[in-house]
Design a protein around this motif. Structure first.
Motif, short mmCIF file in Angstrom:
data_model
loop_
_atom_site.label_atom_id
_atom_site.label_comp_id
_atom_site.label_asym_id
_atom_site.label_seq_id
_atom_site.Cartn_x
_atom_site.Cartn_y
_atom_site.Cartn_z
N THR A 90 0.83 -1.21 0.00
CA THR A 90 0.00 0.00 0.00
C THR A 90 0.86 1.25 0.00
N GLU A 100 2.36 2.14 -3.42
CA GLU A 100 1.45 2.64 -4.44
C GLU A 100 1.05 4.10 -4.22
N ALA A 109 0.30 5.57 -1.04
CA ALA A 109 -0.35 5.85 0.24
C ALA A 109 0.64 5.71 1.37
N ALA A 126 -0.05 4.32 5.31
CA ALA A 126 0.53 2.99 5.57
C ALA A 126 1.58 3.06 6.67
N CYS A 152 7.55 -2.67 0.40
CA CYS A 152 7.53 -1.28 -0.06
C CYS A 152 8.57 -1.04 -1.13
N SER A 190 -2.46 0.71 -11.10
CA SER A 190 -1.55 1.66 -10.46
C SER A 190 -1.12 2.75 -11.43
N ARG A 243 -2.69 -10.14 -2.85
CA ARG A 243 -3.92 -9.37 -2.95
C ARG A 243 -4.76 -9.76 -4.15
#
Length: 807
Positions: free
Chosen positions: A53, A56, A58, A62, A98, A108, A393
């Motif tokens: 997360t 991407e 955020a 996160a 990350c 994305s 995911r």
């Protein structure tokens, strides 16, 4: 916290004493949790999810969530509840995910439904120039094998470049290998997806900006795909497996007939391309789509019906390593033919390891140990996080893990609750075969229903957020469909080995029985339910509280059940307020027409719902809007039954109850109308239809009795002192003789998608509008005339979905 084990004194009751006495000292090691693999899997999963997360965009949210989880893990470790390594694993997994240099998903790059791109939905004008320049990058194929997308060599910065690389392509000459450098030359047009004012659930919202076919001379391979030492043998193996799958599909297809068309191939190789779209949607509506998706359930069924009988007829080979290898090879062959998806491979590995455990138990003198399903599932998920962090995911994988977790946690508790209580002294009654058989059938049915309900409950947060609909009868229908489903699966496997024409008759019988059962379930109320959008965290918390209340006893169970009831009550209560005035929305459906109206007392009135060039109108645009409004029933007005005005009404009628049907009869696909639905139409003239609000007036207009475009119906809406007119495709007599009183209009929907209708000029003179809406994908011919007259106008191809709100 002391690292040494705590020394506890346990109270025991001796048979010869009445009071408690102190027994021997007992040591308990609290530095190790009861199931360390569960803690490891949960920590890796949370850290990986937060890292992905943050990668991407955020990052702050996160990072704050990671800090909060780390603090919670520290406090739990201080109290001896969590192991001390929880914080380190959480932070390491988050940092690794990350900084993961993985292939970015198209979503994305460009996601029209995301907050980042809110208000910038791809329209016909915006899509027109996306293929004006070559699109260069590396090819990535989709799961269907026919489409794919291009990952740019360098990161795109501008929104136009991002949207260009987020197109879904379908080459006519076949897809290249993954990673192949390609260039897609200008040529074919881009077709956007239909859009409404509300964002759709994430997996239903297209992660691509639009769809575009690619001609043979438009796809240029710039070089070979990336190769390694293992590329040649792996590619050769994949080619052989694809050829084997095709051959198996052809053999199975030889015994398919009208009712079983495509069904047997779907049960063997997982390909649904041979099934009619309405039958695939029947599985989706009844909550039984998992029967078509090859998963661990199919692997277990294959093992029970094929592998286990073969092992029993060869008792000597059953206990040998050679027999174990043969059974493992048979399971791997089935997994390869079925598509080798991750749930299939995980179930295959589980069965192979289970055979190894049984073999070891039989070969040793030690008593057999019961395998811990929860720890085994946690170990599999931990390996997923370590080997493929970006893939955890994936919706199919998440559903598979959630269903398996629900089976482990809830089947036993629910099964005990569903089984009837035995009467006292029942075991002393004569053991008649009928009573024994009835008891076993009841126990099997209770266990099966408990397992189905537990899996459905565990996957409910994912299905709610992903699909926006839910079939409560799906748990029962899954259990009832096991008999024809098992019969068809066995026939399909036999047909793969021996495509005998004599199997066609039983296959037709089984398919008719299965479809009849699903159609019976489809006729039940609330199949499916259109679910309003809710926060995923709230749904997950409510589901977790249910399982917590089922698994634990005592005061904790009561608190968890009350909290679960409160959480589900908040999720099920309506969140959408009724409108204070009149709202009219025109959806962006390309070459078509779809408008939705609501007012006080009127939940929703749909005026046409069709498109000729855009896919999934109801799924992508119409149903999300009705779900946001939390509509229980709707009214429909169909101007005329052409495909570009009625293509989405069939799916709408399957999800929302149609209370009134106004205008033309549907002719595009099966439309479900309740028996008490009110049907209103007229041959010519003007007809007032009931409006629940005194400030609202609705009138159905028709200027000609002719069929086709000239016989199109129109709708006049009067809200307080404002008048709105929605027209169909009439251009001449049907528009000239329209019984519409003279006077100014607040809004008018242009006839026939903005064409140069001969009678439209006279209508503008007689009823001058303040605004004109045009629903079309191409440049409207009447645009110049409207500009010359100084009339404000909106065009869905340029402006996207538009709305009008009158107080």
């Amino acid at each position: 916290m002391a690292k040494t084990a705590r020394i506890l004194r346990r109270k025991v009751r001796h048979p010869s004493t009445r009071g408690p006495v102190f027994g021997p000292l007992e040591t308990v090691d609290t530095s190790r949790p009861a199931r360390p693999l569960v803690w490891l899997a949960g920590t890796l999963g949370m850290g990986t999810f937060l890292g992905l997360t943050a990668g991407e965009g955020a990052g702050p949210a996160a990072s704050a969530a990671a800090a909060g989880l780390a603090l919670a893990a520290f406090l739990l470790a201080r109290r001896g509840i969590a192991p001390a390594w929880t914080i380190g694993v959480l932070l390491l997994a988050s940092v690794r995910a990350c900084g993961l240099d993985a292939t970015p998903a198209p979503g994305s790059i460009w996601n029209p439904g995301s907050v980042r791109n809110a208000g910038r939905a791809l329209t016909a004008v915006a899509a027109r120039d996306l293929r004006a320049e070559p699109i260069v990058g590396r090819w990535h194929a989709e799961r269907d094998g026919r489409t794919g997308w291009v990952e740019p060599f360098d990161a795109c910065v501008s929104a136009e470049c991002s949207a260009r690389h987020a197109l879904l392509f379908e080459p006519e000459c076949g897809t290249p290998a993954n990673g192949t450098p390609v260039a897609i030359l200008p040529g074919s047009e881009v077709v956007p997806w239909p859009r409404g004012p509300e964002a759709v659930p994430q997996p239903r919202s297209r992660t691509f900006a639009g769809f575009s076919p690619v001609a043979v001379d438009e796809l240029v391979r710039l070089g070979p795909p990336p190769r390694t030492f293992w590329s040649t043998p792996i590619e050769a193996l994949l080619r052989e497996l694809r050829a084997l799958r095709v051959a198996v599909g052809v053999r199975v297809g030889r015994v398919e007939r009208e009712s079983s068309a495509g069904l047997l191939r779907a049960l063997v190789i997982g390909a649904r391309d041979g099934m009619p779209a309405e039958r695939i949607d029947l599985f989706a509506r009844t909550g039984t789509s998992h029967l078509l998706a090859i998963s661990g359930w199919h692997v277990g069924l294959f093992a029970a019906l094929v592998v286990l009988p073969l092992a029993r007829v060869t008792p000597r080979a059953r206990r040998s390593l050679l027999g174990l290898a043969a059974r493992g090879a048979l399971l791997l062959l089935f997994a390869a033919v079925a598509g080798a998806e991750k749930p299939v491979l995980r179930a295959t590995l589980a069965l192979v390891l289970l055979q190894l455990a049984v073999l070891r138990a039989r070969s040793s003198s030690a008593p057999p140990r019961r395998p811990d399903g929860l720890s085994f599932l946690a170990a599999a998920f931990a390996l997923e996080c370590l080997l493929d962090p970006a893939g955890i995911r994936t919706l199919s994988l998440s559903l598979s893990y959630a269903a398996t977790l629900g089976l482990i946690l809830g089947t036993g508790v629910l099964g005990r609750g569903l089984r009837p209580t035995r009467e006292p002294w029942a075991e002393l009654a004569p053991a008649r075969w009928l009573r024994v058989l009835a008891g076993r059938c009841i126990a099997w049915l209770a266990s099966g229903l408990a397992a189905s309900a537990a899996a459905v409950l565990a996957t409910l947060p994912l299905t709610w957020s992903a699909f926006g609909e839910f079939a409560p009868a799906g748990a029962l229908l899954t259990l009832l469909a096991l008999v024809p489903f098992t019969f068809l699966s066995l026939l399909a496997w036999l047909a793969a080995l021996l495509p005998w024409s004599g199997l066609a008759g039983p296959a037709e019988l089984g398919a008719r029985a299965l479809y009849a059962l699903l159609e019976f379930g489809d006729a039940l109320p609330g199949t499916p339910l259109l679910l309003p959008p809710r926060p995923f965290a709230a749904l997950l918390l409510a589901t977790a509280l249910v399982f917590l209340g089922l698994r634990h006893a005592g005061s904790l169970s009561g608190v968890a059940r009350r909290a679960a009831a409160l959480a589900w009550g908040l999720c099920l209560l309506p969140w959408s307020a009724a409108p204070r005035g009149l709202e009219l929305h025109m959806l962006d459906v390309g070459h078509g027409s779809a408008l939705v109206l609501r007012a006080p007392g009127l939940e929703a009135l749909v005026f046409d719902a069709g498109s000729r060039d855009r896919r999934g109108l109801a799924r992508e645009a119409l149903l999300p809007l009705l779900a946001r409004w939390e509509v229980a029933q709707a009214s429909v007005l169909l101007s005329h039954p052409d495909h570009d005005h009625a293509s989405g009404l069939a799916r709408l009628s399957e999800r929302v109850r149609i209370a009134r049907w106004l205008g033309a009869e549907p002719a595009q696909g099966p439309v479900r109308l309740p028996h008490d639905a009110l049907e209103i139409d007229l041959a010519q003239g003007r007809l007032h239809v009931g409006a629940p609000c005194p400030e609202l007036s609705l009138a159905l207009l028709r200027g000609s009795e002719a069929r086709g475009n000239e016989g199109s119906r129109a709708l006049e809406v009067t809200w307080r002192s404002e008048r709105l007119v929605l027209l169909g495709d009439a251009e001449e007599a049907g528009l000239e003789d329209l019984p519409l009183a003279s006077g100014p209009l607040r809004l008018i929907l242009a006839p026939h998608h903005g064409s140069d209708a001969p009678a439209f000029g006279a209508l503008l003179e007689r009823c001058p509008p303040a605004e004109v809406w045009i629903s079309a994908s191409g440049e409207p011919p009447i645009a110049r005339e409207l500009a010359r007259r100084g009339i404000e106008w909106c065009w869905s191809g340029r402006d996207g979905p538009v709305a009008l709100c009158l107080p």
